[in-house]
Design a protein around this motif. Sequence first.
Motif, PDB file in Angstrom:
ATOM      1  N   UNK A  36      -7.124  17.458   4.869  1.00 15.09           N
ATOM      2  CA  UNK A  36      -5.854  16.000   4.181  1.00 15.09           C
ATOM      3  C   UNK A  36      -6.472  15.492   2.913  1.00 15.09           C
ATOM      4  N   UNK A  37      -5.460  15.867   1.836  1.00 18.37           N
ATOM      5  CA  UNK A  37      -6.415  15.044   0.201  1.00 18.37           C
ATOM      6  C   UNK A  37      -4.900  14.033   0.608  1.00 18.37           C
ATOM      7  N   UNK A  38      -5.229  12.397   0.646  1.00 19.92           N
ATOM      8  CA  UNK A  38      -4.171  11.574   0.369  1.00 19.92           C
ATOM      9  C   UNK A  38      -4.920  10.585  -0.923  1.00 19.92           C
ATOM     10  N   UNK A  39      -4.208  10.206  -1.704  1.00 14.43           N
ATOM     11  CA  UNK A  39      -3.982   9.258  -2.638  1.00 14.43           C
ATOM     12  C   UNK A  39      -3.587   8.000  -2.325  1.00 14.43           C
ATOM     13  N   UNK A  40      -5.100   7.061  -2.508  1.00 13.18           N
ATOM     14  CA  UNK A  40      -4.389   6.249  -1.391  1.00 13.18           C
ATOM     15  C   UNK A  40      -4.455   4.404  -1.794  1.00 13.18           C
ATOM     16  N   UNK A  41      -3.290   4.164  -2.627  1.00 12.53           N
ATOM     17  CA  UNK A  41      -3.717   2.812  -2.940  1.00 12.53           C
ATOM     18  C   UNK A  41      -3.263   1.764  -1.977  1.00 12.53           C
ATOM     19  N   UNK A  42      -4.296   0.290  -2.576  1.00 13.85           N
ATOM     20  CA  UNK A  42      -3.248  -0.425  -1.874  1.00 13.85           C
ATOM     21  C   UNK A  42      -3.397  -1.959  -2.980  1.00 13.85           C
ATOM     22  N   UNK A  43      -2.826  -3.054  -2.354  1.00 16.37           N
ATOM     23  CA  UNK A  43      -2.822  -3.980  -3.270  1.00 16.37           C
ATOM     24  C   UNK A  43      -2.509  -5.503  -2.416  1.00 16.37           C
ATOM     25  N   UNK A  44      -3.519  -6.611  -2.486  1.00 19.23           N
ATOM     26  CA  UNK A  44      -3.623  -7.987  -2.338  1.00 19.23           C
ATOM     27  C   UNK A  44      -3.288  -8.920  -2.878  1.00 19.23           C
TER      28      UNK A  44
ATOM     29  N   UNK B 190       0.645  -1.534   0.522  1.00 13.12           N
ATOM     30  CA  UNK B 190      -0.024   0.624   0.023  1.00 13.12           C
ATOM     31  C   UNK B 190       0.712   1.674   0.444  1.00 13.12           C
ATOM     32  N   UNK B 191       0.628   2.644  -0.498  1.00 20.28           N
ATOM     33  CA  UNK B 191       0.930   3.381  -0.346  1.00 20.28           C
ATOM     34  C   UNK B 191      -0.323   4.300  -0.410  1.00 20.28           C
ATOM     35  N   UNK B 192       0.446   5.773   0.735  1.00 20.48           N
ATOM     36  CA  UNK B 192      -0.568   6.743   0.736  1.00 20.48           C
ATOM     37  C   UNK B 192       0.061   7.855   0.499  1.00 20.48           C
ATOM     38  N   UNK B 193      -0.431   9.001  -0.481  1.00 20.60           N
ATOM     39  CA  UNK B 193       0.231  10.668  -0.890  1.00 20.60           C
ATOM     40  C   UNK B 193      -0.444  11.302  -0.065  1.00 20.60           C
ATOM     41  N   UNK B 194       0.099  12.221   0.279  1.00 27.13           N
ATOM     42  CA  UNK B 194      -0.919  13.328   1.233  1.00 27.13           C
ATOM     43  C   UNK B 194      -0.633  14.628   1.057  1.00 27.13           C
TER      44      UNK B 194
END
Length: 707
Positions: free
Chosen positions: A450-458, A426-430
Motif C-alpha cells: 500500500x502506498x499512502x500520501x498522508x498529510x496532517x495539519x494541527x 488530515x487527508x490520506x490518498x492511497x
Amino acid sequence: MFSKKSYSGAVVFALLEIGLSGVSYADTPVPDPQPTAPGVTNLAPVKVTGTRTLAPQISSGALGTRSDLATPFSTRQVTSAELEERQVKSLGRVFAEDAAVISNGSSYSFNAYSVTVRGISLDDYNGYKINGLPFYMTTVELPLESFESVQLLKGATGFMYGFGAPGGVINFITKKPTDTTTFSFDEGYSSSGIFSEHIDTGGRFGEDDRFGYRFNVTHEQGEAYDSSHLLRNSESLSLDARITPTLTWTADAIYQARHVIGGVQDEFLDAYTGNVLPKPISGTTNLTAYNGTFFNSNVWFLSSGLHWQIDPDWKASIDYSHSQDKRRYAGEWLSLNNPAGSFDEYLDAAQGTATYSQVQATVEGNFSTGPFHHQVVLGAGWQGLNKDTSVNPLYTDIGNENLYQPIVSLSNNGAFNYSQYHDFYSTQKSLFASDTIQLTQAWSLLAGVRYNDYYQASYTQTGAVTAYTKTPTTPTLALMYRPRSDILFYASYVQALEDGGTAGPTYANAYQVLAPIKSKQTELGVKVDHSGWSASGALFRIDRGAQYGNSANVYVSNGDERIQGLELNGHVDLPAGFAVSASTSWLEGTYSETEADLVGKRVEGIPRFQSVLQLSDKIPGVDGLTASAEAHYFDRMMADDFNHYQMPSYTLFNAALSYRTQIEHRNVTFRAEVDNITNRQYWGFLGSNYIFVGAPRTLALNVRVEL
C-alpha cells in the motif's frame, strides 16, 4: 526472534498433531483406485458428503473479503445473534470472550467504546470502521443493535487499511435487507434501573423484489448502577436496489443521540504519592460531586456504493461515506492523591466535532498463469478528517474528597465556554494491491503493498499551523499452508504507520499532537475448524515507536516498545448439548531506547496472563433452555509507564440462562444474565496513569418476540 521459543514451538506442533488426527472431508485428496483383481467386480465409487456451516467471511480491507481460514492474521467475529444472547450494549463487552482484548472504560463513561488489543489501545482516528469505511470513534458508543456482526482484525493493519495503531481494527457490519419480511421486538432491563426497547424489521418489495430494506430503532433510558442517568435513541436504515442481475446499489444511514447525566469519568495518578493503589471501591458508589455534569453525543453515518459482479471471477465496487460525531460535556475527573483515598475533583467542560469522508474503489478477481492461480485485489482511496475543538475548555480543580467518605457537593465559579475552532485536518490518498498465489494444492503466498500520501495539519487558536506530509509504503507478506480445507498454518509480516498521540490536559505540552510512529509485526499462527470443535493459536511480536509522559511531565514520542505474546483459543461441542470454550493469552511488553529510567520497564496496561473459560449446556428435559457460566481472569498489570503502581489481579464470574419457546405460533426468547456474580471490587485500566472503577454485580433481563 521470540523469547519463548520452546514453549511456542510445542504449542504449534501440538495443534498440528491435533488437527491432523481428525476426520477427513470430501476435498481431501483420494488415492487412485487399485487394479481390479481377477473375478472381483468393482462397484461404482460412493462419495459421502456432509453439510457444514460455512466459515464466516472477514472483511480485511485491501485483502478483500475472505473466510477466516483464508486470512493469515488473527481474527475474531461476534454476530448479532451472539450479541443478543449476551445482551451486549457496550463495545467494551463485545470481545469479552477473547483473552487478547481488554475493555478500557465503564459502560456509562466517555470511554465505554475503548478497547486494548494485544496490549495496544485502538486508534480513535483509524481503528474503527463501518462496513470497512472510517469512523472517528472518540467518546462514541455506536448502537450495536444496528449491526449484523462486529469483526476484529488483530495486530498491525497498515497494508489492509492504511494508518492505524498496530493493536488492530474493529469493523462494524450493518444489518442488511432480508429476503423475506421479518419483524422482531425486544424489551430489556439492566440494573439498577435501565429499560430498553428495540425493533428490527426487513424485507423486499417492488418488481422481482428489486428493492430491499432493513430498519432498526432503539430506545434506552433509566438510572445506571453508579447513579448516573442514561437516555439513548438510535435509528438505522439499510437499503439496496438490484439495478441489474449483476449491479447492486447499497446505502446505509445510522443516527444516535446519547445523553448521560452525572457519573465520574475516571481517576488519574499524576499527583499520586505512595507505592500501592487505594483499595478498590464498589461500582455502585456515587462519586458525583458537581450537580450538572453531563455528556451528550450525537453521531450519524451515511454511505452509498455500487457493486458490480462483472463475471464469476471478477467484481468491482465503489463506496462513499460521510460521518459526523458531535459531543458536548461537563465531566468530573478524580486526581487520586494517596492510598488513603484522598482525591482532588477536577471539572472539565468542552465541545468537539469530527467529520470524516472517504471514497474507495476496488477490483477483485481470480485468474491463472500456467500452474499458478491468483486472487488479486486492486484499489485506490481518499479520506479526509476535520476536527473542531473548544476555544477555551474549562479544566479546574473544584475541591477535595475521599473515596471512602460520603461525597460532599462542590460548586464551580468558572464559566462554560462551548465555542469551537478548527484544530485538525488530515487527508490520506492511497493505492494498494495484493496477490494471493496458489503455489500448490496446499501452499499459497500472499504479497501486498500500500502506498499512502498522508498529510496532517494541527492548528492553534491563533491560526498557527504545524503540518507534515508522509508518503510511506507499507508491505505485507504471508506464507500459508492448508493441508486440508479445515486447517491453516501461516507466517506473516506486516508494517504499519499510525497517527501520533495527543498530549492529555495534565501534561506540560497539553493537547500537542505528536508525529506519526512506525511499527512492524511478525506472526506465526494456526487455525483449525472441524465440525464440532475449533482451535487457533498465534505467536507474534510487535515493534512500535514509544509515546509516554517523561520525567519532566512532557508527553513525548521517543524510543521503542516491544510487545510479544501467544494467544490460544478453542471450542468443543460435547454430547448432551454441552459445550466448552476457552481463550488465553500471554503478553510481555517492554520499553527500549527511551530515557534511561524507562528502559526495561513493563509497558503499562498489559497483563502477562489473561484467560476466559466458558461452559454451556442445553438443559436436558426442557427443550429450548440453555445455561452458561463464565470465568475471566486478569493478571496483574502496571498502571503507569515508570511502573510505580501495580494493579492487582482479579477474576470475574458471570452466568446466564436463555429459554426459547413458541407462544401463539410466535418465536419467543427469554434471557437473564448476571455479571460479576461475586460483586468483586477492582480497578480497570484506561490508559497510562488513568484507571476507572470496575462494574459491580449487574443483572440483565430481556424478552424477544419474532412476529
